[in-house]
Design an enzyme around this catalytic site. Structure first.
Site, short mmCIF file in Angstrom:
data_model
loop_
_atom_site.label_atom_id
_atom_site.label_comp_id
_atom_site.label_asym_id
_atom_site.label_seq_id
_atom_site.Cartn_x
_atom_site.Cartn_y
_atom_site.Cartn_z
N SER A 141 30.17 33.42 39.92
CA SER A 141 29.51 34.50 39.18
C SER A 141 28.32 35.08 39.92
O SER A 141 27.80 36.12 39.53
CB SER A 141 29.06 34.00 37.80
N HIS A 162 36.30 37.18 39.04
CA HIS A 162 35.20 36.75 38.18
C HIS A 162 35.50 37.08 36.73
O HIS A 162 35.45 38.24 36.31
CB HIS A 162 33.90 37.42 38.63
N GLU A 177 36.15 41.02 37.26
CA GLU A 177 35.70 41.64 38.50
C GLU A 177 36.51 41.08 39.67
O GLU A 177 36.57 39.86 39.87
CB GLU A 177 34.21 41.37 38.72
N ASN A 221 26.84 40.94 35.91
CA ASN A 221 25.68 40.06 35.84
C ASN A 221 24.43 40.72 36.42
O ASN A 221 23.31 40.44 35.99
CB ASN A 221 25.96 38.74 36.56
#
Length: 703
Positions: free
Chosen positions: A446, A467, A479, A517
């Site tokens: 991540s 991800h 992702e 993120n």
């Protein structure tokens, strides 16, 4: 059928989109095969041709009619949304609704039995056409889904769905489907009474013939359902409206309120609503929400397109790491029909993941089995047995593999261990030695750069990021991360895998936090700073819920885990960001949020205990609070575009919407920034920081 009728039907057989097939002594089949399209949609040309076919059938009635799809992709995916996007006036929108309403009224009035044979998707106008038929037969297939999802586009089911669905299955179940755009599978459609029967694919055509010629009377809903759709309708509408008000505001999401109004006061006929009313077609087509939700729809279609260009079709996936993420990734792969070997240090570590997977399979494969025996049904015991059988078959494809023997056979290997660079390097060095030369190697990291992980690989081009987001079964986005050395063909293969498991692939460049993120971390940090300044967590969360986030940022931190949030924040900022004192104190005390039962909130039975309802907490929110907290998110999204983490602003908007739940009515963070203006965002944020005024910010939540 007489000679004249046969001649008329044969004359209609050669249409561009519709094809009639006459069976001697049996029903006539009407096949939809939209020209130059992989999917059936109800474009204006398709509707005009159906109008011609209906004229011929009315002039020369067959014994019975079965409407079916000639495409393997499904029945009908609904109206042609690209044509809807081109509507340039309320008059054009009303004309489109009038066309579909009149056409399906004609189908309902045909003087011979009609049946819709449904396999695969049956959505929007496709379901409205099926509802206009006398019978509906669904195929027991994992891809069979029935829904009226118009509300997700900011519009209403205007071709008869709001009229016929509540009458058929009762208003409670119908409103549950229409107000949120929920879909039901084949078995649930049968239990609801939406379908007359549910059969395996191998017998579907014979079953359709038998049913349409059976003379079986139309299904009548139970007395209570008829009362709720009749004299008790106002009570049902008031109850549904209160539930709706707890989730969404009419000024930003008018469509669900319009559905309630049209069903309660106009018999489900959108054409009957006066032009000046908020529930009118004119008001809906002019709503900014409609245009923004259409934008979100096309963004979603763009993400789906990334998985269509590769021939990669994995059958065996090996997952290393049976924690929450790894175990759920494995379960989702199994649900998509893949075989998965799941590796961890011992069977004991893998066992909890198998248990979670079994519960997920029960929810997804069985549906509710609480109701008793219904008309034509087999009773809850039989349904439960069917569910358990399906769960066992699924679990047969999820194989505990503590020794990692599956690596050598897998088409795709996914690493999902803890976020430690050296641990991942050591693992991938071993995986590369054991895996097939053509196997795809993927990491679920991540925050770590792929370039740093791939240093141990003889061929670093083999490594790609996939991800996922927690909870994996619910979050639609994945992702697909490319490092500097990742082979483009392998990144495309990874995107194909993501679509294979029914997720949305977002291509991103390897960079700290990637996209999602990277925008979430500063957003959550700003929320915690507000708490540090003395604003109650409930007030912070209420302000962002009102803006349209699916969960408040403080509750999100608790859900992710305070230790995870702290580590991710430090990793994304290089340790430069000042850690909120309360966050550090809670982590040091072992209060890590939901998983320990205490964080910023106390948690009980999986729910945060809050001192005030969201509506009351929002009333005390300082002016500009929501704008202040989302401002860092907007800035981060813009930075990710500038640094080419994603290719363009549209992809950034898509990623943040589907990866965080950012309010869809805005069209995405960068679209929102363009519409509202950077000056207003900054000004309101500054006003909040420098004044003590406590006035609620006029913001909104998503449906």
């Amino acid at each position: 059928m007489n000679a004249e009728a046969s001649a008329l039907l044969r004359a209609a057989a050669g249409g561009r989109h519709w094809r009639l097939a006459e069976e001697a002594g049996g029903p006539t089949w009407l096949w939809l095969d939209k020209a130059e399209s992989a999917t059936n949609t109800l474009s204006r040309a398709v509707m005009d041709e159906l109008d011609e076919v209906l004229g011929r059938l009315e002039a020369a009635p067959p014994r019975a009619l079965i409407i079916a799809s000639a495409k393997p992709a499904g029945f009908i995916a609904g109206a042609d949304v690209s044509e809807f996007e081109q509507l340039d006036s309320a008059t054009a929108a009303r004309a489109l609704v009038t066309c579909g309403w009149a056409l399906f009224e004609r189908v309902a009035a045909l003087p011979f039995p009609t049946l819709a044979l449904i396999r695969g998707h049956c959505l929007g106008g496709g379901l409205e056409l099926a509802l206009a038929c006398r019978y509906r037969l669904v195929v027991d297939d994992k891809d069979t889904r029935l829904a009226l999802p118009e509300v997700m586009l900011g519009i209403v089911p205007g071709w008869g769905g709001m009229k016929r669905l509540p009458t058929l299955i009762g208003p409670l179940a119908a409103l549950d489907m229409m107000l949120a755009g929920k879909s039901v599978d084949a078995r649930r459609a049968k239990r609801l009474g939406l379908a007359d029967d549910c059969v395996p694919a191998r017998v579907m055509e014979n079953a359709a013939r038998m049913l349409v010629l059976s003379g079986q009377p139309l299904r009548q809903p139970p007395l209570l359902a008829r009362l709720l759709d009749g004299p008790l309708k106002p009570l049902v509408a008031n109850r549904a409206r209160k539930q709706l008000e707890a989730r969404v505001r009419a000024e930003h999401y008018p469509a669900p309120y319009a559905i309630l109004e049209i069903w309660e006061r106009h018999g489900g006929n959108a054409l009957a609503v006066p032009a000046g009313h908020p529930a009118s077609l004119e008001a809906l087509i002019a709503s900014p929400t409609t245009r923004k939700l259409l934008r979100v729809f096309f963004l979603q279609e763009r993400l789906k397109g990334y998985g269509k260009e590769s021939g990669f079709a994995p059958r065996h996936v090996h997952v290393v790491g049976a924690g929450v993420m790894g175990g759920d990734i494995a379960a989702v792969c199994v649900l998509a029909g893949l075989t998965v070997t799941l590796q961890d240090q011992s069977v004991a570590r893998i066992a909890p993941a198998i248990g979670r997977a079994a519960e997920l399979f029960r929810r997804k494969l069985g549906g509710s089995a609480k109701s008793g025996r219904g008309k034509g049904g087999r009773g809850k015991g039989s349904r439960s047995e069917d569910t358990e059988r399906a769960v066992r078959f699924a679990l047969d494809r999820l194989l505990p593999d503590p020794q990692g023997h599956g690596v050598a056979r897998a088409d795709l290997v996914i690493e999902a261990i803890f976020e430690d660079l050296e641990a991942k390097r050591s693992l991938f060095a071993e995986l590369e030695r054991k895996a097939r030369p053509d196997a795809l190697l993927a990491t679920n990291t991540s925050s770590l750069r792929l370039e740093d992980i791939a240093t141990v690989l003889a061929d670093p081009g083999r490594l790609v990021g996939v991800h996922f987001f927690n909870p994996v079964p619910r979050m639609p986005l994945v992702e697909v991360v490319s490092g500097a050395q990742t082979a483009p063909a392998l990144a495309q293969a990874a995107a194909s895998f993501v679509r294979r498991i029914d997720k949305l692939p977002l291509p991103v460049k390897s960079a700290p936090g990637f996209l999602v993120n990277a925008v979430l971390a500063p957003y959550m940090l700003e929320a915690l700073r507000c708490v540090e300044e003395g604003i109650a967590p409930e007030t912070v969360d209420a302000a962002l819920l009102a803006f349209g986030m699916p969960m408040g940022p403080v509750e999100l931190v608790d859900t992710v885990g305070l230790d995870v949030a702290l580590a991710a924040g430090r990793g994304l900022t290089g340790g430069e960001a000042q850690v909120p004192a309360r966050l550090a104190m809670l982590v040091e005390a072992g209060h890590l949020g939901r998983k320990t039962g205490q964080g910023y909130y106390r948690w009980k039975d999986g729910r945060a205990e809050k001192s005030a309802p969201a509506t009351h907490a929002a009333e005390g929110a300082p002016v500009g609070l929501a704008e202040r907290i989302i401002a860092p998110l907007l800035a981060a999204a813009r930075r990710c575009v500038a640094e080419k983490v994603v290719a363009d602003a549209d992809l950034a908007d898509a990623g943040v919407i589907f990866g965080t739940g950012f309010a869809p009515y805005t069209g995405g963070p960068l679209q929102y920034l363009e519409d509202v203006g950077e000056f207003r965002i900054a000004g309101r944020a500054a006003l909040q920081q420098n004044s003590g005024v406590t006035v609620q910010t006029p913001t909104q939540e998503k449906p």
